[in-house]
Design an enzyme around this catalytic site. Structure first.
Site, PDB file in Angstrom:
ATOM      1  N   PRO A   1      11.702  -9.428   8.649  1.00 35.81           N
ATOM      2  CA  PRO A   1      11.070  -8.161   9.048  1.00 35.81           C
ATOM      3  C   PRO A   1      10.363  -7.415   7.912  1.00 35.81           C
ATOM      4  O   PRO A   1       9.632  -6.459   8.185  1.00 35.81           O
ATOM      5  CB  PRO A   1      12.243  -7.331   9.582  1.00 35.81           C
TER       6      PRO A   1
ATOM      7  N   TYR B   1       9.937   1.369   1.068  1.00 28.64           N
ATOM      8  CA  TYR B   1      10.568   0.066   0.853  1.00 28.64           C
ATOM      9  C   TYR B   1      11.190   0.104  -0.540  1.00 28.64           C
ATOM     10  O   TYR B   1      10.453   0.228  -1.535  1.00 28.64           O
ATOM     11  CB  TYR B   1       9.537  -1.054   0.898  1.00 28.64           C
TER      12      TYR B   1
ATOM     13  N   HIS C   1      -0.393   6.020   9.620  1.00 29.90           N
ATOM     14  CA  HIS C   1       0.043   6.084   8.217  1.00 29.90           C
ATOM     15  C   HIS C   1      -1.051   5.489   7.340  1.00 29.90           C
ATOM     16  O   HIS C   1      -1.459   4.351   7.536  1.00 29.90           O
ATOM     17  CB  HIS C   1       1.342   5.296   8.018  1.00 29.90           C
TER      18      HIS C   1
ATOM     19  N   TYR D   1      -0.744  -5.922   4.168  1.00 28.27           N
ATOM     20  CA  TYR D   1       0.131  -5.034   4.937  1.00 28.27           C
ATOM     21  C   TYR D   1      -0.595  -4.506   6.176  1.00 28.27           C
ATOM     22  O   TYR D   1      -0.041  -4.497   7.282  1.00 28.27           O
ATOM     23  CB  TYR D   1       0.619  -3.870   4.066  1.00 28.27           C
TER      24      TYR D   1
ATOM     25  N   LYS E   1       5.630  -8.044  10.271  1.00 29.14           N
ATOM     26  CA  LYS E   1       4.534  -8.905  10.726  1.00 29.14           C
ATOM     27  C   LYS E   1       4.779  -9.556  12.089  1.00 29.14           C
ATOM     28  O   LYS E   1       3.862 -10.110  12.701  1.00 29.14           O
ATOM     29  CB  LYS E   1       4.271 -10.013   9.694  1.00 29.14           C
TER      30      LYS E   1
HETATM   31  C1  PHB Z   1      10.826  -0.521  11.717  1.00 30.86           C
HETATM   32  O1  PHB Z   1      10.378   0.624  11.824  1.00 30.86           O
HETATM   33  O2  PHB Z   1      11.713  -0.959  12.481  1.00 30.86           O
HETATM   34  C2  PHB Z   1      10.298  -1.394  10.634  1.00 30.86           C
HETATM   35  C3  PHB Z   1       9.254  -0.942   9.857  1.00 30.86           C
HETATM   36  C4  PHB Z   1       8.770  -1.726   8.834  1.00 30.86           C
HETATM   37  C5  PHB Z   1       9.317  -2.978   8.610  1.00 30.86           C
HETATM   38  C6  PHB Z   1      10.346  -3.447   9.413  1.00 30.86           C
HETATM   39  C7  PHB Z   1      10.846  -2.650  10.420  1.00 30.86           C
HETATM   40  O3  PHB Z   1       8.842  -3.724   7.592  1.00 30.86           O
END
Ligand code: PHB
Ligand code: APR
Length: 389
Positions: free
Chosen positions: A292, A200, A72, A384, A296
Site C-alpha cells: 500500500p 509518510y 492534495h 506518486y 497504487k
Molecule cells: C489511505 O488513506 O488508506 C492510504 C493513503 C496512502 C497510502 C496508503 C493508504 O499510501
C-alpha cells in the site's frame, strides 16, 4: 444468457469497466460472489491519481468525488521525526484527490443501478470455459441452479483469489512475487487529521502513515509484525506508538480518541504475466498486487481498465484488434513501473528485521536526497501522482 463482455468480479475494476462499456454501447454482465453491502464494507486506500479522476469523469461518476474529495497538492515525508514537503503542483502541475476507494465503489454501484446494468450478486462456483476459442462461456451457481452466459470476451476482475487467473494454463503463466516481512496496522478514527496532507514517516521504530478520509475522519497506519495479535494493540498502545514515529510538531498536534476500525494487513508485490490468454483479460488485483505504500492498487486497476476499454471499443466500433492483441504488453509496462515505485517506497520507508546500520544510513541518505534535490522530488511526484496512460 448472452452478453458481449462477461465481467467476473464487482469490485472497482469490474464495475468501472462495465460502466464505461455500457456508455459506449457495449453489453456487459457482472458476476459478483458477495452481496453489495459486503463489497461496500471493505476498507481500502484513498488516494486517487489525476488519471484515475479523469477516468471517473469519463465514466460519469465523478460528481461526489469532486464535491467531497480533498485535493492534495503535495505530501510530507519524514525521517527521524523531521518532516519535509514535496509539492507536486509546483513541480509537475498536478495533484491527487483524497477520496476513499469504498466511496468510488459505492458511486459505481449507484451508477450501474441507475443505468439498469446487470450485476448478479450472491453466487458461487464461477467457471470459465473455452477461453481459447471464439465462443467462450461462463457458468455459475445461484440459489442451487447452474446458469450459463455466452459471450465474446471474459474480463477477469475477480481480485487476487478469483478463478480467472487460475483459468490460464500453468505453463503459460509466469508469476513474480516479493513478500515483505512486516504488515500495516491500520486504524480509522472520527478525529480531525493530524496534518492537512499525508505524512509518510521513516522512523527507527518502523514506518508510520498519517492519512485521512475527510476533515473529521483520520486513517492512520504503523508498521507492525503481521502476526501480532490485534488485542495487543489497544487504542492507547496504538496512539503511543504512532505518536513516537511522527515528526515532532505533528506528534504534539495529534488528537487521539477511540478508533472505529483496526486491522493488520500483509504487504506484498505480485505480477502475473501475461494478462491476456485467448478471450480472457485479467484486470486489477486479479493480475497484480502492490504494497500500500504509495496507494497504487486502485490506480493501477483503473489504468488496466483504461487500456482494456480502449481495446474493446476499437474492436466493436472499428473492427480493429490491435489493442486487444497488445493489451497484456501495454498494461504490464505501466504495472511494472508502479510495482517498482511501490517496492522502492516500501523499501526506503520501513524497518526490516535484521536491518543493519548500513541499511539505515542508506535510507537516511535516500530521504536526504529527496529532501534536497528538486530532480529527485520531480521523479517522486511523477510516480506518486501517476504516470500518464
Ligand atoms: C489511505 O488513506 O488508506 C492510504 C493513503 C496512502 C497510502 C496508503 C493508504 O499510501
Ligand atoms: N466469483 C465472482 N466474484 C468473485 C469471485 C468469484 N469466484 N472471487 C472474487 N470475486 C469478487 C470479490 O468478491 C471482489 O468483490 O471480485 C471482486 C474483486 O474486487 P477487488 O478485490 O476489490 O479487486 P479490483 O476490483 O481489481 O480492485 C482493485 O481494489 O482490492 C483493491 O487494493 C486493491 O485497490 C485495489 C483495487
Amino acid at each position: 444468457m448472452r452478453t458481449q463482455v462477461c465481467i467476473i468480479g464487482g469490485g472497482p475494476s469490474g464495475l468501472l469497466l462495465s460502466q464505461l462499456l455500457d456508455r459506449a454501447g457495449i453489453d456487459t454482465v457482472v458476476l459478483e460472489r458477495r452481496s453489495r453491502d459486503y463489497v461496500l464494507s471493505r476498507i481500502r486506500a484513498g488516494v486517487l491519481e489525476s488519471g484515475t479522476v479523469g477516468m471517473l469523469e469519463k465514466a460519469g461518476i465523478a460528481t461526489r468525488a469532486h464535491a467531497e474529495g480533498l485535493p492534495h497538492t503535495g505530501t510530507y515525508l519524514a525521517v527521524q521525526n523531521t518532516g519535509f514537503r514535496i509539492d507536486f503542483d509546483a513541480l509537475i502541475g498536478k495533484q491527487v484527490l483524497v477520496y476513499g476507494q469504498t466511496e468510488v465503489t459505492r458511486d459505481l454501484y449507484d451508477a450501474r443501478e441507475k443505468a439498469g446494468g446487470i450485476v448478479i450478486h450472491d453466487l458461487d462456483g464461477v467457471e470459465l470455459h473455452d477461453l481459447d476459442t471464439d465462443a467462450p462461456h461462463v457458468t455459475y451457481v445461484k440459489d442451487g441452479t447452474t446458469h450459463r452466459i455466452d459471450c465474446d470476451y471474459v474480463a477477469g476482475c475477480d481480485g487476487s483469489h478469483g478463478p480467472s487467473r487460475q483459468a490460464i494454463p500453468k505453463d503459460v503463466l509466469t508469476e513474480f512475487e516479493r513478500v515483505y516481512p512486516f504488515g500495516w496496522l491500520g486504524v480509522m478514527a472520527d478525529l480531525p487529521p493530524v496534518s492537512h496532507e499525508l505524512i509518510y514517516a521513516n522512523h527507527p521504530r518502523g514506518f508510520a502513515l498519517a492519512s485521512m478520509r475527510s476533515p473529521t475522519r483520520s486513517r492512520y497506519y504503523i508498521q507492525a509484525p503481521v502476526d501480532d495479535p490485534l488485542d495487543k494493540w489497544t487504542d492507547d498502545a496504538f496512539w503511543d506508538e504512532f505518536r513516537r514515529r511522527l515528526p515532532h510538531d505533528s506528534a504534539e498536534a495529534l488528537i487521539t480518541g477511540p478508533t472505529i476500525e483496526k486491522s493488520i494487513a500483509p504487504l506484498r508485490s505480485y505480477v502475473a504475466d501475461p494478462m491476456k490468454w485467448g478471450r480472457l483479460f485479467l484486470v486489477g488485483d486479479a493480475a497484480h498486487i502492490v504494497p500500500p505504500t504509495g496507494a497504487k492498487g486502485l490506480n493501477l486497476a483503473v489504468s488496466d481498465v483504461h487500456y482494456l476499454f480502449e481495446a474493446l471499443t476499437s474492436h466493436y466500433r472499428d473492427g480493429d484488434d490491435h489493442g486487444i492483441e497488445t493489451y497484456s504488453q501495454t498494461a504490464l509496462k505501466r504495472v511494472w513501473n508502479a510495482i517498482r515505485f511501490s517496492w522502492w517506497f516500501t523499501t526506503t520507508m520501513h524497518r526490516f528485521p535484521g536491518q543493519e546500520s548500513f541499511d539505515q544510513a542508506i535510507q537516511d541518505s535516500e530521504l536526504r536526497n529527496l529532501q534536497t534535490s528538486v530532480n529527485a522530488q520531480t521523479v517522486f511526484s511523477e510516480n506518486y501522482v501517476g504516470m500518464p496512460y
